[in-house]
Scaffold this motif. Structure first.
Motif, PDB file in Angstrom:
ATOM      1  N   LEU A  48     -10.039   8.528 -12.763  1.00  0.00           N
ATOM      2  CA  LEU A  48      -8.595   8.761 -12.732  1.00  0.00           C
ATOM      3  C   LEU A  48      -7.892   7.512 -12.198  1.00  0.00           C
ATOM      4  N   ARG A  49      -8.362   6.991 -11.077  1.00  0.00           N
ATOM      5  CA  ARG A  49      -7.752   5.786 -10.502  1.00  0.00           C
ATOM      6  C   ARG A  49      -7.990   4.575 -11.398  1.00  0.00           C
ATOM      7  N   ARG A  50      -9.218   4.394 -11.870  1.00  0.00           N
ATOM      8  CA  ARG A  50      -9.529   3.233 -12.713  1.00  0.00           C
ATOM      9  C   ARG A  50      -8.684   3.221 -13.982  1.00  0.00           C
ATOM     10  N   THR A  51      -8.430   4.388 -14.547  1.00  0.00           N
ATOM     11  CA  THR A  51      -7.701   4.480 -15.804  1.00  0.00           C
ATOM     12  C   THR A  51      -6.191   4.350 -15.613  1.00  0.00           C
ATOM     13  N   LEU A  52      -5.647   4.928 -14.543  1.00  0.00           N
ATOM     14  CA  LEU A  52      -4.191   5.052 -14.439  1.00  0.00           C
ATOM     15  C   LEU A  52      -3.522   4.171 -13.385  1.00  0.00           C
ATOM     16  N   ALA A  53      -4.258   3.651 -12.409  1.00  0.00           N
ATOM     17  CA  ALA A  53      -3.630   2.780 -11.406  1.00  0.00           C
ATOM     18  C   ALA A  53      -3.049   1.550 -12.104  1.00  0.00           C
ATOM     19  N   GLY A  54      -1.868   1.169 -11.682  1.00  0.00           N
ATOM     20  CA  GLY A  54      -1.233  -0.020 -12.238  1.00  0.00           C
ATOM     21  C   GLY A  54      -0.562   0.188 -13.591  1.00  0.00           C
ATOM     22  N   THR A  55      -0.567   1.418 -14.085  1.00  0.00           N
ATOM     23  CA  THR A  55       0.101   1.701 -15.357  1.00  0.00           C
ATOM     24  C   THR A  55       1.530   2.161 -15.069  1.00  0.00           C
ATOM     25  N   ASN A  56       2.319   2.278 -16.090  1.00  0.00           N
ATOM     26  CA  ASN A  56       3.698   2.730 -15.939  1.00  0.00           C
ATOM     27  C   ASN A  56       3.741   4.251 -16.105  1.00  0.00           C
ATOM     28  N   THR A  57       3.076   4.953 -15.156  1.00  0.00           N
ATOM     29  CA  THR A  57       2.964   6.407 -15.227  1.00  0.00           C
ATOM     30  C   THR A  57       3.280   7.025 -13.868  1.00  0.00           C
ATOM     31  N   GLU A  58       3.548   8.323 -13.886  1.00  0.00           N
ATOM     32  CA  GLU A  58       3.763   9.042 -12.626  1.00  0.00           C
ATOM     33  C   GLU A  58       2.536   8.965 -11.737  1.00  0.00           C
ATOM     34  N   VAL A  59       1.359   9.114 -12.328  1.00  0.00           N
ATOM     35  CA  VAL A  59       0.129   9.090 -11.530  1.00  0.00           C
ATOM     36  C   VAL A  59       0.002   7.756 -10.805  1.00  0.00           C
ATOM     37  N   ALA A  60       0.298   6.656 -11.490  1.00  0.00           N
ATOM     38  CA  ALA A  60       0.241   5.343 -10.839  1.00  0.00           C
ATOM     39  C   ALA A  60       1.240   5.264  -9.683  1.00  0.00           C
ATOM     40  N   GLY A  61       2.415   5.832  -9.882  1.00  0.00           N
ATOM     41  CA  GLY A  61       3.410   5.854  -8.807  1.00  0.00           C
ATOM     42  C   GLY A  61       2.936   6.658  -7.615  1.00  0.00           C
ATOM     43  N   VAL A  62       2.320   7.807  -7.882  1.00  0.00           N
ATOM     44  CA  VAL A  62       1.777   8.623  -6.787  1.00  0.00           C
ATOM     45  C   VAL A  62       0.696   7.841  -6.058  1.00  0.00           C
ATOM     46  N   LEU A  63      -0.193   7.198  -6.802  1.00  0.00           N
ATOM     47  CA  LEU A  63      -1.247   6.396  -6.174  1.00  0.00           C
ATOM     48  C   LEU A  63      -0.648   5.297  -5.296  1.00  0.00           C
ATOM     49  N   ASP A  64       0.384   4.615  -5.799  1.00  0.00           N
ATOM     50  CA  ASP A  64       1.036   3.550  -5.016  1.00  0.00           C
ATOM     51  C   ASP A  64       1.593   4.097  -3.698  1.00  0.00           C
ATOM     52  N   VAL A  65       2.278   5.232  -3.764  1.00  0.00           N
ATOM     53  CA  VAL A  65       2.889   5.808  -2.563  1.00  0.00           C
ATOM     54  C   VAL A  65       1.816   6.281  -1.579  1.00  0.00           C
ATOM     55  N   LEU A  66       0.804   6.969  -2.081  1.00  0.00           N
ATOM     56  CA  LEU A  66      -0.253   7.455  -1.192  1.00  0.00           C
ATOM     57  C   LEU A  66      -1.043   6.304  -0.577  1.00  0.00           C
ATOM     58  N   ASP A  67      -1.318   5.280  -1.367  1.00  0.00           N
ATOM     59  CA  ASP A  67      -2.021   4.104  -0.829  1.00  0.00           C
ATOM     60  C   ASP A  67      -1.189   3.424   0.249  1.00  0.00           C
ATOM     61  N   ALA A  68       0.112   3.258  -0.001  1.00  0.00           N
ATOM     62  CA  ALA A  68       0.995   2.620   0.984  1.00  0.00           C
ATOM     63  C   ALA A  68       1.075   3.431   2.268  1.00  0.00           C
ATOM     64  N   ALA A  69       0.920   4.753   2.146  1.00  0.00           N
ATOM     65  CA  ALA A  69       0.972   5.622   3.321  1.00  0.00           C
ATOM     66  C   ALA A  69      -0.370   5.692   4.040  1.00  0.00           C
ATOM     67  N   GLY A  70      -1.397   5.069   3.470  1.00  0.00           N
ATOM     68  CA  GLY A  70      -2.712   5.085   4.096  1.00  0.00           C
ATOM     69  C   GLY A  70      -3.477   6.374   3.870  1.00  0.00           C
ATOM     70  N   ALA A  71      -3.067   7.146   2.876  1.00  0.00           N
ATOM     71  CA  ALA A  71      -3.743   8.411   2.596  1.00  0.00           C
ATOM     72  C   ALA A  71      -5.013   8.162   1.789  1.00  0.00           C
ATOM     73  N   GLU A  72      -5.955   9.053   1.946  1.00  0.00           N
ATOM     74  CA  GLU A  72      -7.152   9.041   1.110  1.00  0.00           C
ATOM     75  C   GLU A  72      -6.868   9.936  -0.090  1.00  0.00           C
ATOM     76  N   VAL A  73      -7.006   9.386  -1.286  1.00  0.00           N
ATOM     77  CA  VAL A  73      -6.765  10.157  -2.497  1.00  0.00           C
ATOM     78  C   VAL A  73      -8.071  10.828  -2.912  1.00  0.00           C
ATOM     79  N   ALA A  74      -7.984  12.135  -3.139  1.00  0.00           N
ATOM     80  CA  ALA A  74      -9.111  12.912  -3.648  1.00  0.00           C
ATOM     81  C   ALA A  74      -8.797  13.232  -5.105  1.00  0.00           C
ATOM     82  N   PRO A  75      -9.218  12.359  -6.044  1.00  0.00           N
ATOM     83  CA  PRO A  75      -8.838  12.550  -7.442  1.00  0.00           C
ATOM     84  C   PRO A  75      -9.626  13.671  -8.103  1.00  0.00           C
ATOM     85  N   ALA A  76      -8.917  14.538  -8.819  1.00  0.00           N
ATOM     86  CA  ALA A  76      -9.563  15.631  -9.554  1.00  0.00           C
ATOM     87  C   ALA A  76      -9.634  15.218 -11.023  1.00  0.00           C
ATOM     88  N   VAL A  77      -8.662  15.639 -11.819  1.00  0.00           N
ATOM     89  CA  VAL A  77      -8.613  15.325 -13.246  1.00  0.00           C
ATOM     90  C   VAL A  77      -7.186  14.977 -13.631  1.00  0.00           C
TER      91      VAL A  77
END
Length: 175
Positions: A48-77
């Motif tokens: 999920l992260r490898r495919t969508l991080a850095g793309t122009n998608t909502e998921v990438a935006g969520v990853l950016d915000v959670l990473d900036a907040a220092g959260a651990e992302v538990a990716p499902a599907v």
């Protein structure tokens, strides 16, 4: 990234683990071509992260915000498809089952919150509220009120009573 009004990342606990899932398709009920499983892109776990991080998608935006907040992302599907006809019952059941099973694996060690990226305009051939059906499964897995569950929706998404009852926060998505 900025925290929403009234919410400060600094005020959040240091250790937080957030379940992340996405389920997106826009149904055109007049379209005679069903949106079968084979028309969905599906990526699970670390893909999920490898495919969508850095793309122009909502998921990438969520990853950016959670990473900036220092959260651990538990990716499902993350499962998404373009606009099409209703999703056949067997294909919808398969998708819901895969997301639920991946969520179970992702939160096996516990989680502090869940974020589910939705479009909000999906319909199944038999299930009129696939997003609500997914949230019902995830809420049962996370516990009633035990873990905050936040969803995002497209601005023209269909917001059902079931979706409202099962989520703790609803964020409209606008590009």
């Amino acid at each position: 990234p900025r925290a929403p009004p009234g919410l400060s990342f600094a005020a959040m606990p240091a250790a937080r683990r957030i379940l992340l899932a996405a389920f997106k398709q826009e149904t055109a009920s007049f379209n005679p071509v069903p949106t079968g499983y084979d028309r969905f892109e599906v990526c699970a776990g670390a893909d999920l992260r490898r495919t969508l991080a850095g793309t122009n998608t909502e998921v990438a935006g969520v990853l950016d915000v959670l990473d900036a907040a220092g959260a651990e992302v538990a990716p499902a599907v993350a499962a998404w498809s373009g606009s099409g006809g209703p999703v056949p019952a067997a294909d919808l059941d398969r998708l819901l089952g895969e997301i639920d099973a991946a969520a179970a694996r992702a939160v096996a060690g516990g989680c502090d919150g869940a974020c589910v990226v939705l479009h909000g305009a999906m319909a199944g051939a038999a299930e009129v509220d696939p997003e609500g059906a997914l949230l019902q499964r995830l809420r049962a897995r996370l516990g009633a009120g035990a873990v905050p569950l936040v969803i995002s929706l497209d601005l023209h998404g269909v917001l059902t009573d079931r979706m409202v009852e099962l989520s703790d926060g609803i964020v409209p998505f606008h590009t």
